[in-house]
Structure formats: C-alpha cells, structure tokens
Design an enzyme around this catalytic site. Structure first.
Site, short mmCIF file in Angstrom:
data_model
loop_
_atom_site.label_atom_id
_atom_site.label_comp_id
_atom_site.label_asym_id
_atom_site.label_seq_id
_atom_site.Cartn_x
_atom_site.Cartn_y
_atom_site.Cartn_z
N GLU A 128 4.70 3.47 -22.76
CA GLU A 128 4.82 2.01 -22.79
C GLU A 128 4.25 1.59 -24.14
OE1 GLU A 128 3.29 -2.27 -21.47
OE2 GLU A 128 1.99 -0.62 -21.95
N ASP A 153 0.25 3.68 -20.14
CA ASP A 153 0.03 2.26 -20.42
C ASP A 153 -0.49 2.08 -21.86
OD1 ASP A 153 -0.20 -0.44 -19.18
OD2 ASP A 153 -2.31 -0.23 -19.73
N ASP A 158 0.83 -1.21 0.00
CA ASP A 158 0.00 0.00 0.00
C ASP A 158 0.87 1.26 0.00
OD1 ASP A 158 0.84 0.11 2.70
OD2 ASP A 158 -0.85 -1.15 3.29
C1 NOJ Z 1 0.59 -3.07 -19.84
C2 NOJ Z 1 0.78 -3.26 -18.36
O1 NOJ Z 1 2.13 -3.11 -18.06
C3 NOJ Z 1 0.24 -4.63 -18.03
O2 NOJ Z 1 0.57 -5.02 -16.73
C4 NOJ Z 1 -1.25 -4.61 -18.24
O3 NOJ Z 1 -1.78 -5.90 -18.03
C5 NOJ Z 1 -1.58 -4.17 -19.67
N1 NOJ Z 1 -0.82 -3.05 -20.10
C6 NOJ Z 1 -3.04 -3.82 -19.77
O4 NOJ Z 1 -3.28 -2.62 -19.09
#
Ligand code: NOJ
Length: 575
Positions: free
Chosen positions: A300, A236, A58
């Site tokens: 990412e 993400d 947390d």
């Molecule tokens: C990339 C994230 O790093 C991963 O952990 C996640 O499951 C997928 N995107 C979907 O959000």
C-alpha cells in the site's frame, strides 16, 4: 472529482525503473503464480459480519461467509487488521502484532478461518502495519517510561523541540489526519519533554526503521503469521517507513492527496517514498520466499508516478502494489486509457502484474465517487455538507460500468466488500456517530472515511440487514439499504451481485487475467475499447451512444436495447 474529458494527461508513465527489466523467459516460468491474475476481495472485519451481535464484525462472522465469497468467484481474501488494538484508527493502531483483538475473536478463531478459507479454495492475505504502532503498545509505553536517550525511545522517532524551551515541534510536518505530526510528551519528572512523530493519529507513533531491533522484531511478526499459514501480507503505508535524513521542513504543493499521491509530482515529501525502504522489503521478500507455497507481499504505497511505484515490485521486493493511480483516474476515457497503458508498461517492465482497484476502506466508494461533481481529495470523504454530491443512479450506473471494465483487464484486481452490491457511500451519517480520527483532528472540516465503512447488508429484512441478529452496528446503516442486500440480489438477473459473479466467471473462462490489452481504434475520445484475447471490451464514458460491433454479448453493465452502447455502460462481446 470533476468529469472533464479534456483533462491534461499527467506524467503517470514518466520513465521506466532503470535497473530491473524482466526477462520474458522468467515471466513465462512465473506465469503459474496465482497472484498474477487473482481477484482479491478485501474484508474490513469491523463491518463484514458480526457473529457475537455486539455491533462490530468478527472473525467467526467472516468464516461463516467465506462460502459466499467463494461462490462469488474470488480467488483470495485480504483481511484488514484484526490484531490487538485500542481501535483508535479502526485497528491500524496495533498494540500486539501476534494476537487477535478480543472484539474480533481469538487466535483459534483465526486458525478456524484459515482452515475454512483453504476448504473453500481461497487464499488468505493479512494486513501488516509496520510504519507505526499503537501508543498502547508495550514498546511505546516502555519508551515513555525510559526517557530521552534510552534504547526504548530509539525504537520511535523522538526528537527535541525547537524554540527557546523546545516548545515548538521539531519540524513542520503535518499529520495525514490533520494537525501536526508531532506530539510533546511529559517526562517522568512532570516537565514538558521530547516530541514524537506520528504521521497519522497521536495514538500511532512512528517507529524508527533505521533501528535494527525494529527490523528484527518485524521479521518475527512475519514469521508468526507465515507459520499460521497466511498466503501473504498487505503492507500498510509501505512508502513511509524511512524518513529523509535530518527530517527537513517541507510544504506539500496544493492539491496533493493526504497519502502522498495526487499531484503527479516526481518529488515525494521527505516522509514518503524514500529509497531506504527498499532494502527492508528485500529482507522481507527473502523471509516470505523461504516458506513453501506461493506467498506474497502487497504494497500500500501512495507513490506517483507509476514508474516510481514499480520500484516496490521489483523481482526481489514485493509481488504487487495497489494501483491508486487507476483508482484516481475517474470516469474519463482518455485518462483511463492512459493509466491502463502506463500501468501495464511500468509494472511489466519489472516483471510484476498490474493491479487494479476502484474502492477500499480509505476512499469514497466508487458508486458515489464516480458521480461527484466537485473535487473530493482522497481521505477527505463526503458528508451532507460536501459540494457536488452524487446522483445515486448515475453513480451506480458508472460504478457497474467501471467495475466491468476493471474486471476485464489483465493482471490482478481488488474488490472492496460491498462494491459487489453496488453500495454507495453512506453520506448522511450523524456527526455523533462518526469515528474516523480525521473527523476529530480536523474538527469536522473533513468527514473522513466512515462513509465507506458502514456494516454491509446481507439480508433485506433482517436486523442490521443480517450483519448480525441483534440489530447493533458500530456505524449506523442507512434506512434505505434493503435493495442492496445480498439476498435481494442473489439470482436476480442484472443485479450488481450477478454482474460481478458473471464478470468473475467469464474472466476465468477466457483467462482475461493472463491476457493483454489491444486497443481498438475508431471509437472516439470518450470510449475505452480493447480486445483481451477473445473478448472485446467497450466502455462508454461519454454522452453519445456507441455503435457496437456484431457479436455475442457476454456481459453488459446495462440492459442493451439494440446494437448501441448507451452512456456510462460497459459491454463484453465475443466478436
Ligand atoms: C492506510 C490504511 O489503509 C488506513 O486505513 C490507515 O488509517 C493508515 N494507513 C494508517 O495506518
């Protein structure tokens, strides 16, 4: 990952992005920007430190350990998601972007964490998940209730099915986690209805980013966290927001990784890497830049080749993108050299720093991955029945060497919690403990990512290795992890923790992050040898010892006995 010194180079470099070649004067002016050289530590909140004792990490647990991260010598911390979420994908399924999930704490806990990070001199990056929401999100619940053709459904990717009665999914796209990327809903009158797209789990419906309301809502989310003082966002699935018009069928070539990369193919599937994503990031760039301080966006984006990835970090888009090509380059000198060259060339062509990363919460920890003797596609994970399981000692030795090599490179480097302890993948998790949706959606065919997400050990002889005081842990910790605990390594010369600490100190002292790579000839195909400023770096991925030049050893990933560098080792010298 086969250890093949003769592996064919891929087209990682390809051609440079056409339109954005940076001007050196601009680069010099930007050189003060902290993120160009920063070492950024990824905290996976579920598994870092648990102050409440419920077995899930947390925010208060993180706050209590920020001093330890500052002591290690990192510049910034990236927190994986802690927003409100039913946790069907460990928080990457968000049901309220502007609140903290009660399992992690409260907004006040976040503010306290932010304040402590500042006090410790650490920047703070949070994770933003814009490609999809949780199916529990009020937007999706409203879309289900409102029915076909409604503005509520237009926030998501609802489509009619194919076949006589719409009984077939609208196209053949697969979910990253296995199975179809479409799920059919039951309409309010009880009849089978439309289908919605979910590139990941059924509980993660994709938003429709061509909808202006979606865009406006996320600008508000960005501002919410910028107002709370974050230094940036890790975005993400930054390659997935826009899908190819018409959503055409597509069959990925064999061998492509589940997140899209892996084949070196220039053509991306119609759900990844579409040009339309860039205008979104230009808007975000402007919002982030409108705040004082030096705040950033990190992509990412599993995009290949690297020259294409560079489009995410053009001067008016994001500041950094994770270099997954580097992560996937294995422990083979020829490939590592090639990827370093390509990375520096393509990122600098758009004025961005290169980044380097070896582990994160989605991949097999590199202390295990680098010793695998069979292929393990990204996202599949490893478990007791996987072929080619690693020898732990070889894995740790290579991981230490690979990390020492990475931390000597110019640009910005990412460390995933636990790698500074040399943690291996937890391979023998009992099936009933596994939680990754990949495991369930593939009916156990792919182990998924739980093995790299096990709560990390702080104290060798405390309950849950000091993760908390109750001994509870949301994924069971292996019984033999005591030697990896932080307190077992603290101050112990040669421990992995002290190797990282020394690497970060020396990196800072010699300004390696702002340096350059000058290859040193004559070391042979199995060696990565270069100078970065005053530091000579030599990494031996081969089986024959390498003769070292005379000089002062600044750091070595193994104890050195004489003037030769043994196999699977890296040394930094001042020659
Ligand atoms: C990339 C994230 O790093 C991963 O952990 C996640 O499951 C997928 N995107 C979907 O959000």
């Amino acid at each position: 990952m086969p250890l093949d010194e003769t592996a064919e180079p891929s087209d990682a470099l390809d051609s440079l992005p056409e339109d954005r070649v940076a001007d050196p004067a601009t680069l010099t002016a930007q050189n003060h920007e902290w993120w160009r050289t920063a070492v950024i530590y990824q905290v996976y909140p579920r598994s870092f430190a648990d102050s409440s004792g419920d077995g899930i990490g947390d925010l208060r647990g993180i706050t209590a350990h920020l001093g330890d991260l500052a002591d290690l010598g990192v510049d910034a911390v990236w927190l994986s998601p802690f927003s409100k979420s039913p946790q069907r994908d460990a928080g990457y399924d968000v049901s309220d972007y502007c609140d903290v999930d009660p399992i992690f704490g409260t907004l006040a806990d976040f503010d306290a964490l932010r304040a402590e990070a500042t006090a410790q001199g650490l920047r703070l990056i949070v994770d933003l998940v814009p490609n999809h929401t949780s199916s529990d999100h009020p937007w999706f619940q409203a879309a289900l209730a409102a029915g076909p053709g409604s503005p509520e459904r237009a926030r998501y990717m609802f489509r009619e099915g194919r076949g006589a009665d719409g009984e077939l999914p609208p196209n053949n796209w697969p979910s990253v986690f296995g199975g179809d990327a479409w799920t059919r809903v039951t309409e309010a009158d009880g009849t089978p209805g439309q289908w919605y797209l979910h590139l990941f789990d059924t509980s993660q419906p994709d938003l429709d980013w061509t909808n202006p309301e979606v865009r406006t809502d996320f600008l508000d989310v960005l501002r919410f966290w910028l107002d709370r003082g974050v230094d940036g966002f890790r975005i993400d699935v930054a390659h997935g927001l826009i899908k190819k018009e018409g959503l055409p069928d597509y069959t990925p070539p064999a061998g492509s990784g589940s997140m899209g990369g892996g084949t070196g193919e220039a053509e991306m599937p119609p759900w990844w890497g579409q040009d339309g994503v860039h205008e979104i990031y230009r808007t975000w760039h402007d919002v982030v830049a409108s705040y004082e301080g030096d705040r950033i966006l990190v992509a990412e984006a599993w995009v290949e080749p690297l020259s294409k990835l560079a489009n995410w970090v053009r001067p008016d888009e994001m500041q950094q993108a994770f270099n997954f090509t580097y992560l996937e380059s294995g422990w083979t000198a020829t490939r590592i050299r090639e990827v370093i060259d390509a990375s520096i060339a393509v990122f600098s062509s758009v004025g961005a720093p290169s980044t380097w990363v070896l582990s994160n919460h989605d991949v097999v920890r590199h202390a295990s991955r680098l010793a695998l003797t069979a292929d393990s596609p990204q996202g599949s994970g490893i478990g007791p029945k996987s072929p080619g399981l690693p020898d732990r000692a070889v894995g740790l030795r290579r991981a230490r060497a690979a990390s020492a090599l990475m931390l000597a490179l110019p640009g910005s480097a990412y460390i995933y919690q636990g790698e500074e302890l040399g943690l291996p993948e937890a391979i023998d998790l009992p099936d009933e403990a596994r939680q990754d949706p990949t495991w369930f959606r593939t009916k156990g065919e792919r182990y998924g990512r739980d093995g790299c997400r096990v709560p990390i050990p702080w104290q060798a002889s405390a309950p849950a290795y000091g993760f908390n005081t109750t001994g509870a842990a949301w994924l069971p910790q292996p019984a033999d992890w005591a030697p990896y605990a932080r307190d077992a390594q603290e101050g112990v010369p040669g421990s992995t923790l002290e190797l990282y600490r020394l690497a970060l100190q020396t990196r800072e002292e010699f300004a390696l992050g702002a340096g350059s790579v000058e290859w040193l000839p004559g070391y042979g195909a199995s060696v990565v040898a270069f100078r970065n400023g005053d530091v000579t770096v030599i990494a031996n991925t081969g089986s024959v010892p390498v003769e070292l030049p005379v000089g002062e050893v600044l750091l070595s990933s193994v104890p050195l006995e004489g003037p030769a560098l043994p196999t699977d080792a890296t040394v930094w010298l001042q020659v």
